[in-house]
Motif scaffolding. Sequence first.
Motif, mmCIF file in Angstrom:
data_model
loop_
_atom_site.group_PDB
_atom_site.id
_atom_site.type_symbol
_atom_site.label_atom_id
_atom_site.label_comp_id
_atom_site.label_asym_id
_atom_site.label_seq_id
_atom_site.Cartn_x
_atom_site.Cartn_y
_atom_site.Cartn_z
ATOM 1 N N ASP A 1 0.804 -1.229 0.000
ATOM 2 C CA ASP A 1 0.000 0.000 0.000
ATOM 3 C C ASP A 1 0.838 1.280 0.000
ATOM 4 N N ILE A 2 1.662 1.386 -1.030
ATOM 5 C CA ILE A 2 2.449 2.604 -1.234
ATOM 6 C C ILE A 2 1.582 3.613 -1.979
ATOM 7 N N ALA A 3 1.401 4.767 -1.403
ATOM 8 C CA ALA A 3 0.503 5.766 -2.006
ATOM 9 C C ALA A 3 1.076 7.166 -1.860
ATOM 10 N N VAL A 4 1.136 7.881 -2.971
ATOM 11 C CA VAL A 4 1.524 9.294 -2.956
ATOM 12 C C VAL A 4 0.351 10.058 -3.579
ATOM 13 N N SER A 5 -0.139 11.091 -2.904
ATOM 14 C CA SER A 5 -1.280 11.863 -3.419
ATOM 15 C C SER A 5 -0.987 12.341 -4.834
ATOM 16 N N GLN B 1 2.927 13.602 -6.649
ATOM 17 C CA GLN B 1 3.756 12.578 -7.288
ATOM 18 C C GLN B 1 4.897 13.223 -8.062
ATOM 19 N N GLY B 2 6.015 12.518 -8.184
ATOM 20 C CA GLY B 2 7.163 13.036 -8.923
ATOM 21 C C GLY B 2 8.111 13.885 -8.096
ATOM 22 N N LYS B 3 7.890 13.947 -6.787
ATOM 23 C CA LYS B 3 8.775 14.733 -5.899
ATOM 24 C C LYS B 3 9.681 13.829 -5.077
ATOM 25 N N LYS B 4 9.799 12.576 -5.471
ATOM 26 C CA LYS B 4 10.640 11.591 -4.768
ATOM 27 C C LYS B 4 10.066 11.176 -3.408
ATOM 28 N N LEU B 5 8.784 11.433 -3.207
ATOM 29 C CA LEU B 5 8.189 11.024 -1.921
ATOM 30 C C LEU B 5 8.030 9.512 -1.877
ATOM 31 N N GLY B 6 7.647 8.920 -3.024
ATOM 32 C CA GLY B 6 7.515 7.468 -3.080
ATOM 33 C C GLY B 6 8.856 6.804 -2.786
ATOM 34 N N LEU B 7 9.896 7.355 -3.412
ATOM 35 C CA LEU B 7 11.251 6.829 -3.193
ATOM 36 C C LEU B 7 11.614 6.908 -1.709
ATOM 37 N N ARG B 8 11.297 8.012 -1.069
ATOM 38 C CA ARG B 8 11.638 8.190 0.337
ATOM 39 C C ARG B 8 10.845 7.215 1.226
ATOM 40 N N LYS C 1 3.233 -1.232 -14.756
ATOM 41 C CA LYS C 1 3.442 0.220 -14.861
ATOM 42 C C LYS C 1 4.406 0.746 -13.798
ATOM 43 N N ASN C 2 4.402 0.109 -12.631
ATOM 44 C CA ASN C 2 5.228 0.616 -11.529
ATOM 45 C C ASN C 2 6.610 -0.042 -11.452
ATOM 46 N N VAL C 3 6.884 -0.966 -12.381
ATOM 47 C CA VAL C 3 8.195 -1.647 -12.348
ATOM 48 C C VAL C 3 9.361 -0.654 -12.408
ATOM 49 N N GLU D 1 12.314 -0.357 -9.669
ATOM 50 C CA GLU D 1 13.720 -0.571 -10.061
ATOM 51 C C GLU D 1 14.573 0.605 -9.582
ATOM 52 N N LYS D 2 14.033 1.818 -9.704
ATOM 53 C CA LYS D 2 14.768 3.005 -9.191
ATOM 54 C C LYS D 2 14.963 2.919 -7.672
ATOM 55 N N CYS D 3 14.067 2.177 -7.019
ATOM 56 C CA CYS D 3 14.145 2.013 -5.552
ATOM 57 C C CYS D 3 15.033 0.833 -5.164
HETATM 58 N N1 ACO Z 1 7.433 4.967 -14.647
HETATM 59 C C1 ACO Z 1 8.761 5.294 -14.766
HETATM 60 N N2 ACO Z 1 9.453 5.905 -13.770
HETATM 61 C C2 ACO Z 1 8.780 6.232 -12.662
HETATM 62 C C3 ACO Z 1 7.403 5.956 -12.480
HETATM 63 C C4 ACO Z 1 6.728 5.286 -13.543
HETATM 64 N N3 ACO Z 1 5.429 4.939 -13.452
HETATM 65 N N4 ACO Z 1 7.019 6.418 -11.263
HETATM 66 C C5 ACO Z 1 8.121 6.964 -10.703
HETATM 67 N N5 ACO Z 1 9.185 6.837 -11.543
HETATM 68 C C6 ACO Z 1 10.568 7.278 -11.316
HETATM 69 C C7 ACO Z 1 10.663 8.788 -11.158
HETATM 70 O O1 ACO Z 1 10.775 9.419 -12.415
HETATM 71 C C8 ACO Z 1 11.913 8.922 -10.320
HETATM 72 O O2 ACO Z 1 13.037 8.723 -11.147
HETATM 73 P P1 ACO Z 1 14.368 9.659 -11.019
HETATM 74 O O3 ACO Z 1 14.913 9.363 -9.637
HETATM 75 O O4 ACO Z 1 15.254 9.195 -12.117
HETATM 76 O O5 ACO Z 1 13.899 11.066 -11.150
HETATM 77 C C9 ACO Z 1 11.846 7.710 -9.378
HETATM 78 O O6 ACO Z 1 10.995 6.747 -10.053
HETATM 79 C C10 ACO Z 1 11.234 8.039 -8.030
HETATM 80 O O7 ACO Z 1 9.950 8.586 -8.257
HETATM 81 P P2 ACO Z 1 9.133 9.319 -7.107
HETATM 82 O O8 ACO Z 1 9.067 10.785 -7.380
HETATM 83 O O9 ACO Z 1 9.623 8.907 -5.769
HETATM 84 O O10 ACO Z 1 7.692 8.688 -7.359
HETATM 85 P P3 ACO Z 1 6.336 9.112 -6.650
HETATM 86 O O11 ACO Z 1 6.566 9.909 -5.435
HETATM 87 O O12 ACO Z 1 5.441 9.687 -7.683
HETATM 88 O O13 ACO Z 1 5.758 7.686 -6.206
HETATM 89 C C11 ACO Z 1 4.227 5.941 -6.838
HETATM 90 C C12 ACO Z 1 5.576 6.640 -7.135
HETATM 91 C C13 ACO Z 1 4.230 5.401 -5.416
HETATM 92 C C14 ACO Z 1 4.068 4.782 -7.828
HETATM 93 C C15 ACO Z 1 3.116 7.001 -7.005
HETATM 94 O O14 ACO Z 1 3.104 7.481 -8.312
HETATM 95 C C16 ACO Z 1 1.709 6.506 -6.640
HETATM 96 O O15 ACO Z 1 1.271 6.636 -5.497
HETATM 97 N N6 ACO Z 1 0.964 5.960 -7.641
HETATM 98 C C17 ACO Z 1 -0.418 5.531 -7.447
HETATM 99 C C18 ACO Z 1 -0.549 4.367 -6.480
HETATM 100 C C19 ACO Z 1 0.367 3.199 -6.806
HETATM 101 O O16 ACO Z 1 0.441 2.721 -7.937
HETATM 102 N N7 ACO Z 1 1.096 2.720 -5.772
HETATM 103 C C20 ACO Z 1 2.000 1.592 -5.842
HETATM 104 C C21 ACO Z 1 1.229 0.322 -5.713
HETATM 105 S S1 ACO Z 1 2.272 -1.131 -5.564
HETATM 106 C C22 ACO Z 1 2.483 -1.382 -3.868
HETATM 107 O O17 ACO Z 1 1.850 -0.706 -3.089
HETATM 108 C C23 ACO Z 1 3.418 -2.435 -3.373
#
Ligand code: ACO
Length: 175
Positions: A115-119, A123-130, A154-156, A160-162
């Motif tokens: 349950d990883i969720a970023v509003s 999104q795109g601010k590296k919050l998911g990564l953190r 889609k989230n692979v 991978e970045k993580c």
């Molecule tokens: N495709 C390609 N690259 C991506 C994607 C994507 N879909 N999403 C993020 N990235 C890359 C970013 O560009 C960034 O790369 P960089 O370091 O080279 O700049 C890196 O991954 C980190 O991205 P963040 O900014 O940390 O990503 P974000 O904060 O947007 O979080 C997340 C990603 C969690 C997937 C978010 O978009 C989200 O909440 N999505 C909707 C819910 C969801 O799908 N959650 C995951 C379910 S799976 C699970 O819970 C186990």
Amino acid sequence: QHSLPPGYVVRPLCRTDNQVRSNTSFLKTLEVLTTVGEISEDAFRNRFQYLQDHNDEYFTIVIEDMNVPATLAGSATSSIPNLVTPGRGKIVAAGTIVVERKFIRGLGLVGHIEDIAVSGDQQGKKLGLRIIETLKAIGKTHGCYKVILDCSEKNVPFYEKCGFERKGVEMGWYV
Ligand code: ACO
């Protein structure tokens, strides 16, 4: 570790992070994942208490944007106003790791990220990564020999970045 934007903090989920303060709610944040449904304050607190009672097993964390003061409008309608903490910011991201106790690998521990969720607007601010970095650190600190998760194709690239790699195939059975 990646730094957060100014005014953002990572912290454990709190008992008061329920739907009362709707714009700051943890539950609202989870809606980017799937339907959350109606969850009463009591039901939320009961589930939170279960997590507390198993706090060597369930770790739910959130990122809060402290630049956005919580509206106190919700507190007026709350039946438990003393549980509402004024002056908090807005929850913008969340994630959980569950530590599974195995018999194999000498009673090994496996971390399951869920349950990883970023509003949407955050999104795109590296919050998911953190969030993932923090959950990995929790898993490592608690002795997990691996941390795994299921995700959509889609989230692979994100995972991978993580630092994760493809392993096996997810299977599901919906009752
Ligand atoms: N495709 C390609 N690259 C991506 C994607 C994507 N879909 N999403 C993020 N990235 C890359 C970013 O560009 C960034 O790369 P960089 O370091 O080279 O700049 C890196 O991954 C980190 O991205 P963040 O900014 O940390 O990503 P974000 O904060 O947007 O979080 C997340 C990603 C969690 C997937 C978010 O978009 C989200 O909440 N999505 C909707 C819910 C969801 O799908 N959650 C995951 C379910 S799976 C699970 O819970 C186990």
